[in-house]
Design a protein around this motif. Structure first.
Motif, short mmCIF file in Angstrom:
data_model
loop_
_atom_site.label_atom_id
_atom_site.label_comp_id
_atom_site.label_asym_id
_atom_site.label_seq_id
_atom_site.Cartn_x
_atom_site.Cartn_y
_atom_site.Cartn_z
N LYS A 78 1.02 -1.10 -0.12
CA LYS A 78 0.19 0.23 -0.30
C LYS A 78 0.87 1.40 0.11
CE LYS A 78 -3.92 -1.69 1.86
NZ LYS A 78 -5.39 -1.73 2.81
N THR A 79 2.17 1.13 0.08
CA THR A 79 3.03 1.88 -0.27
C THR A 79 3.44 3.15 -1.74
OG1 THR A 79 4.15 1.25 1.57
CG2 THR A 79 5.27 2.94 0.50
N LEU A 80 3.14 3.79 -2.19
CA LEU A 80 3.18 4.67 -3.10
C LEU A 80 4.62 5.14 -3.44
CD1 LEU A 80 2.74 5.71 -6.08
CD2 LEU A 80 1.85 7.58 -5.40
N VAL A 81 5.84 4.80 -3.98
CA VAL A 81 6.53 5.80 -3.89
C VAL A 81 6.92 6.01 -5.08
CG1 VAL A 81 9.85 5.34 -3.76
CG2 VAL A 81 8.33 3.59 -2.72
N SER A 116 17.04 13.02 -14.83
CA SER A 116 17.68 12.47 -15.74
C SER A 116 16.94 11.25 -15.95
CB SER A 116 19.18 12.41 -15.22
OG SER A 116 19.38 11.67 -14.12
N GLY A 117 16.86 10.31 -14.53
CA GLY A 117 15.85 8.89 -14.83
C GLY A 117 17.20 8.32 -14.93
N GLU A 118 18.56 8.99 -14.65
CA GLU A 118 19.65 7.74 -14.83
C GLU A 118 19.89 7.31 -13.08
OE1 GLU A 118 19.63 5.68 -17.02
OE2 GLU A 118 19.09 6.50 -18.49
N THR A 119 20.56 8.40 -12.40
CA THR A 119 20.53 8.69 -10.82
C THR A 119 20.20 7.37 -9.91
OG1 THR A 119 20.30 10.97 -10.88
CG2 THR A 119 20.71 9.65 -8.98
N MET A 120 21.92 6.22 -10.13
CA MET A 120 21.92 5.35 -10.17
C MET A 120 21.17 5.16 -8.05
SD MET A 120 22.68 2.53 -10.16
CE MET A 120 24.07 2.24 -11.83
N ASP A 121 21.16 6.13 -7.81
CA ASP A 121 20.98 5.99 -5.69
C ASP A 121 19.59 5.87 -6.09
OD1 ASP A 121 23.18 6.05 -4.22
OD2 ASP A 121 23.01 8.62 -5.02
N THR A 122 19.03 7.01 -6.92
CA THR A 122 17.17 6.88 -7.13
C THR A 122 17.06 5.55 -7.65
OG1 THR A 122 17.83 9.13 -7.07
CG2 THR A 122 15.18 8.38 -7.50
N LEU A 123 17.48 4.55 -8.42
CA LEU A 123 17.33 3.61 -9.03
C LEU A 123 16.90 2.61 -9.01
CD1 LEU A 123 16.84 2.24 -11.71
CD2 LEU A 123 19.31 2.13 -11.84
N MET A 124 18.49 2.46 -7.20
CA MET A 124 18.84 1.48 -6.55
C MET A 124 17.50 1.55 -5.78
SD MET A 124 20.72 -0.86 -7.21
CE MET A 124 22.19 -0.95 -8.75
N ALA A 125 16.63 3.12 -4.85
CA ALA A 125 15.23 2.84 -4.31
C ALA A 125 14.37 2.37 -5.08
CB ALA A 125 15.83 4.41 -3.71
N VAL A 126 14.31 3.18 -6.20
CA VAL A 126 13.03 2.66 -6.45
C VAL A 126 13.18 0.53 -7.43
CG1 VAL A 126 11.99 2.55 -9.42
CG2 VAL A 126 12.76 4.17 -8.37
N ARG A 127 14.12 0.42 -7.37
CA ARG A 127 14.76 -1.44 -7.05
C ARG A 127 13.36 -1.57 -6.45
NH1 ARG A 127 19.29 -2.65 -11.04
NH2 ARG A 127 18.96 -1.31 -13.36
N HIS A 128 14.42 -1.26 -5.04
CA HIS A 128 14.90 -1.78 -3.54
C HIS A 128 12.35 -1.94 -3.08
CE1 HIS A 128 15.10 -3.07 0.77
NE2 HIS A 128 14.31 -2.26 0.68
N ALA A 129 12.04 -0.88 -3.98
CA ALA A 129 11.18 -0.18 -3.06
C ALA A 129 9.73 -1.55 -3.62
CB ALA A 129 10.22 0.86 -3.37
N ARG A 130 10.51 -2.04 -5.18
CA ARG A 130 9.75 -2.15 -5.94
C ARG A 130 9.01 -4.31 -5.70
NH1 ARG A 130 9.05 -2.30 -12.43
NH2 ARG A 130 7.08 -2.82 -11.48
N GLU A 131 10.89 -4.11 -4.83
CA GLU A 131 11.41 -5.68 -4.83
C GLU A 131 10.32 -6.24 -3.09
OE1 GLU A 131 15.07 -6.29 -3.86
OE2 GLU A 131 15.76 -5.73 -5.56
N GLN A 132 9.71 -5.27 -2.22
CA GLN A 132 9.28 -5.05 -0.89
C GLN A 132 7.53 -4.95 -1.28
OE1 GLN A 132 10.91 -5.73 1.69
NE2 GLN A 132 12.30 -5.17 -0.24
N GLY A 133 7.27 -4.79 -2.89
CA GLY A 133 5.82 -4.73 -3.01
C GLY A 133 5.37 -3.44 -3.71
N ALA A 134 6.27 -2.42 -3.53
CA ALA A 134 5.29 -1.15 -3.16
C ALA A 134 5.26 -0.49 -4.93
CB ALA A 134 6.46 -0.47 -2.73
N LYS A 135 4.37 0.10 -5.40
CA LYS A 135 3.91 0.25 -6.66
C LYS A 135 5.02 2.10 -6.92
CE LYS A 135 1.16 -1.73 -8.85
NZ LYS A 135 1.23 -3.13 -8.14
N VAL A 136 5.96 2.82 -8.11
CA VAL A 136 6.73 3.73 -8.05
C VAL A 136 5.46 4.17 -9.48
CG1 VAL A 136 8.49 4.20 -8.42
CG2 VAL A 136 8.31 1.75 -6.94
#
Ligand code: F6R
Length: 625
Positions: free
Chosen positions: A353-356, A362-382
């Motif tokens: 139920k978390t929306l990230v 840029s859409g390429e910032t690695m720190d942000t990309l890794m946070a996106v991946r982590h959030a999706r692995e936990q089931g959040a929508k991004v």
């Protein structure tokens, strides 16, 4: 973080448009991604020729002009690189391209970090390969060269090599025995193909080739692309052919990537902000209702959200901090804002139920990309709020809302910041609409005020002479403080960030209420303090509290530089300088009050003789963690 260009085409015969020239033109467009060194490789007379220099692109141009061998190339391919150093200092030797193979029969350019390079290097050295540099990239060069010796096929050599690399990389290679071909591979690092007529391009982003073609092809994760003048073929690291690569037309034209008469890209981008915000807002209202069709997400997902986490870095995180005020106010959804690099490693509480919301120009910032991946692995929508079409973060998110502010070239973000804030407002109002937190007429009234903002931005830009004069006066300042409350707090943070990054002046942004808990000790006679004052027509207590904060610092000798709404006379007795902005809602003021601060930094850095577009130690897209 590093810019990469590849070219395969027929231009060799035309004067001043040889592959080396095309590659240099692309590098000039990408130099904002890194400028520690630059280099180019061509295949000429069946040999790989590399020219590279530490420092900015001008040094490479000078070296090429002196070496007739490289400038008179008749080859048909080129690869080039502009570097932001990670492994090894910014020297000629560590500059890219790197030669590979026992006879230096191959050259490679690389963006990213190869994590297993030490093991690879030991293995390659044991096999007799000699290393000239300290870089991880040289290991990739020898690896592809060794695979080429074994397979005789450059695409297969790159595929095998790439599959054995760990980390993040975009790699481009040319080989003496394949003089018409550039082969590339990508994992966790950007790469796009430009489709020309009898010529094709590769680039870290479309700026590399937008002068020549507007047709682009996205290269997916773990894919190898082989480019000649007439053909583009893509395979996965597993060897399977890829036939569904997304093709798109670049929306902006080449002029958008030029200074257009301004002294710097930053100055130009600041002055483009009225149009930029208008473009973010364009076409979002239909029959009085907000339509964000571009953001393709099931409304039931948005209705079920019980928490929002905004993840971003730097300026984008400051935009996220503004989003928190808006979303919590309009939608009553608890909203956290977290620096993307902190989010992932602290075991955050994220559920289905978390929306990230991931914000990234840029859409390429690695720190942000890794946070996106982590959030999706936990089931959040991004949902990604992004400026760069085809970039990795929106592609890896559940939905994307684009800023449409055009290319941002200056390293310091300005127009994208305003676009990010405007997109956050759109998202917040859309959530309020979908979840029924606001009545349609309330949303219409808010949108109507928001649509006034581009004209108000223009008014601020048109009255910039006062801030410009102030910046000239203050060019020898050694420390500047910024204070604000509510959305004025992220504005203060952003004002300080801009000054630090381009003028190299110590600057701090504080929540004005926090001052008395410690930072006020910094204030001494003459200390310049910018204060962002909220509208007196909003919540009265907020305005009067900030006026008190101005008095507090002034009483201790500060020079108070106050940004206040037109007609707000309450600030006048306590301000050494009042900088006026047009009246708007307290929330929307974040789109106006930051502009004098952007202009201040840009002017001050220019007055100090600094390169505002390419500040030291920085790069535009930070594609390493
Ligand atoms: C500052 C600046 C950086 C970026 C940050 C995130 O002016 O530009 O702080 O905002 O590196 O970049 P994006 O938005 O591309 O993810």
């Amino acid at each position: 973080m590093c810019g990469i260009v590849g070219y395969a085409g027929p231009k060799a015969s035309a004067p001043s448009s040889r592959p080396v020239d095309v590659a240099l033109q692309g590098l000039a467009r990408l130099e904002y991604r890194g400028y520690d060194s630059a280099g180019v490789a061509v295949i000429d007379d069946d040999a790989v020729r590399v020219t590279k220099r530490a420092g900015k692109l001008a040094n490479l141009r000078e070296a090429l002009a002196k070496s007739s061998g490289s400038t008179e190339t008749t080859g048909r391919v080129a690869i080039a690189h502009t570097r932001w150093a990670t492994h090894g200092g910014p020297t000629d030797t560590n500059a890219h391209p790197h030669l590979g193979g026992h006879d230096h029969e191959l050259a490679v350019v690389h963006n990213g970090i190869i994590e297993n390079f030490a093991t690879l290097r030991a293995d390659l050295e044991a096999d007799g390969f000699r290393f000239a540099s300290e870089t991880d990239s040289e290991a990739a060069a020898h690896l592809v060269a060794r695979e080429m010796t074994q397979t005789g096929d450059l695409t297969e050599a790159m595929r095998r090599a790439a599959a054995s690399l760990e980390g993040a990389f975009t790699l481009l290679a040319v080989h003496r025995d394949a003089p018409d071909t550039v082969v590339a591979a990508r994992r966790n690092s950007p790469l796009v193909v430009g489709l020309g007529d009898g010529e094709n391009f590769l680039g870290s982003d479309v700026a590399a080739f937008v002068d020549s073609t507007k047709e682009a092809l996205e290269i997916g994760q773990d894919q190898v692309v082989t480019v000649t003048a007439d053909d583009v073929r893509i395979i996965g690291f597993d060897g399977a052919e890829v036939t569904d690569a997304a093709r798109y037309t670049i929306e902006w034209d080449a002029a958008a990537a030029q200074k257009g008469g301004y002294p710097s890209f930053m100055a130009k981008e600041i002055h483009e902000q009225a149009g930029a915000v208008a473009d973010t807002l364009l076409g979002r209202l239909e029959n009085g209702s907000l339509k964000l069709d571009e953001m393709d997400i099931d409304p039931s997902v948005l209705r079920s959200v019980d928490k929002i986490v905004v993840v971003a870095c730097g300026t984008a995180a400051n935009a996220g901090a503004v989003a928190k005020y808006a979303i919590e106010h309009w939608c009553r959804i608890p909203t956290e804002v977290e620096l993307a690099h902190e989010f992932r490693y602290r075991d955050p509480v994220v559920t289905e139920k978390t929306l990230v919301v991931a914000i990234s120009q840029s859409g390429e910032t690695m720190d942000t990309l890794m946070a996106v991946r982590h959030a999706r692995e936990q089931g959040a929508k991004v949902i990604a709020l992004c400026n760069t079409r085809g970039s990795t973060i929106p592609r890896e998110s559940d939905a994307a809302l684009y800023l449409h502010v055009g290319p941002e070239i200056a390293v310091a973000s300005t127009k994208a910041y305003l676009g990010q804030i405007a997109a956050c407002y759109l998202l917040g109002l859309f959530l309020a609409q979908v979840r029924g937190n606001l009545y349609p007429d309330e949303i219409a009234a808010l949108m109507s005020d928001l649509e006034q903002i581009p004209d108000q931005i223009q008014q601020v830009l048109d009255s910039s002479s006062q801030v410009e004069r102030l910046a000239q006066d203050m060019k020898d300042a050694t420390s500047v403080l910024f204070l604000g409350r509510h959305v004025g707090y992220p504005t203060a943070m952003e004002g300080a960030l801009k000054l630090k990054e381009i003028a190299y002046i110590h600057a701090e942004g504080f929540a004005a209420g926090e001052l008395k808990h410690g930072p006020i000790a910094l204030v001494e006679e003459g200390q310049p303090v910018f204060v962002i004052v909220p509208s007196p027509n909003g919540r009265h207590s907020l305005h009067s509290k900030v006026v008190s904060n101005i008095q507090e610092v002034r009483a201790r000798g500060a020079r108070t530089l106050v940004i206040a709404e037109e007609g707000d006379d309450a600030v006048v007795p306590y301000a050494d300088e009042v900088i006026r902005v047009p009246a708007t809602r307290t929330l929307f003021a974040a789109l106006l009050t930051v502009i004098p601060l952007q202009i201040f930094s840009c002017e001050l850095a220019t007055a100090k003789g600094l390169d505002v577009d390419q500040p030291r130690n920085l790069a535009k897209s930070v594609t390493v963690e």
